[in-house]
Design a protein around this motif. Structure first.
Motif, mmCIF file in Angstrom:
data_model
loop_
_atom_site.group_PDB
_atom_site.id
_atom_site.type_symbol
_atom_site.label_atom_id
_atom_site.label_comp_id
_atom_site.label_asym_id
_atom_site.label_seq_id
_atom_site.Cartn_x
_atom_site.Cartn_y
_atom_site.Cartn_z
ATOM 1 N N PHE A 150 0.631 -1.376 0.171
ATOM 2 C CA PHE A 150 0.003 -0.043 0.088
ATOM 3 C C PHE A 150 0.853 1.151 0.254
ATOM 4 O O PHE A 150 2.481 1.250 0.600
ATOM 5 N N THR A 151 0.493 2.869 -0.481
ATOM 6 C CA THR A 151 0.692 3.283 0.299
ATOM 7 C C THR A 151 0.554 4.577 0.775
ATOM 8 O O THR A 151 -1.028 4.911 0.741
ATOM 9 N N ALA A 152 0.916 5.219 1.896
ATOM 10 C CA ALA A 152 0.114 5.791 2.350
ATOM 11 C C ALA A 152 0.709 7.286 2.528
ATOM 12 O O ALA A 152 2.213 7.313 2.171
ATOM 13 N N GLU A 153 0.196 8.282 2.613
ATOM 14 C CA GLU A 153 0.863 9.674 2.937
ATOM 15 C C GLU A 153 0.684 9.941 4.383
ATOM 16 O O GLU A 153 -0.453 10.222 5.005
ATOM 17 N N ILE A 154 1.357 9.933 4.987
ATOM 18 C CA ILE A 154 1.834 10.199 6.802
ATOM 19 C C ILE A 154 1.871 12.080 5.958
ATOM 20 O O ILE A 154 3.117 12.871 5.770
#
Length: 123
Positions: free
Chosen positions: A50-54
């Protein structure tokens, strides 16, 4: 604890077939045993990507003087041994009583909700 909604999510399953080439033990030529072709030697290997933006702006209601540093440090702690564990291993090696084995990673759980919690390995 990190909470986020991933931007992208990808799941893959790889069956552990008993008749795989890697199981032959004969130099990779495979035994060709047709009886093993439909047998499974264990559960499928499951991989989630997954790609998560923090983003520090997601924390409007909470003061975030350190920006996203706490979240990044948490992720790093999941894949780096602690200095305490490294010092303990060094101390034991100087005494000659260390067991030569890799340092264990912390147990990391991925929680999808109350009915789906699974251990994961961060790569």
């Amino acid at each position: 604890m990190l909470q986020f909604n991933p931007d992208t999510l990808e799941r893959s399953l790889s069956p552990q077939s008993a008749g795989d080439q890697a199981d032959s033990g004969g130099g990779g030529s495979g035994s060709g045993d047709k009886n093993e072709a439909l047998r499974l030697k264990g559960p499928a290997q499951e991989t989630w990507k997954f790609t998560a933006e923090i983003d520090a702006t997601d924390q409007f209601e909470v003061a975030a003087p350190d920006g996203i540093h706490p979240q990044l440090a948490t992720l790093e702690m999941l894949v780096q041994p602690t200095t305490a564990k490294l010092r303990e291993a060094m101390r034991l090696s100087k005494k000659g009583t260390i067991e030569i084995s890799p340092i264990e990673m912390p147990l990391t759980l991925f929680t999808w909700g109350s009915k789906r919690v699974m251990p994961v390995r961060i790569t």
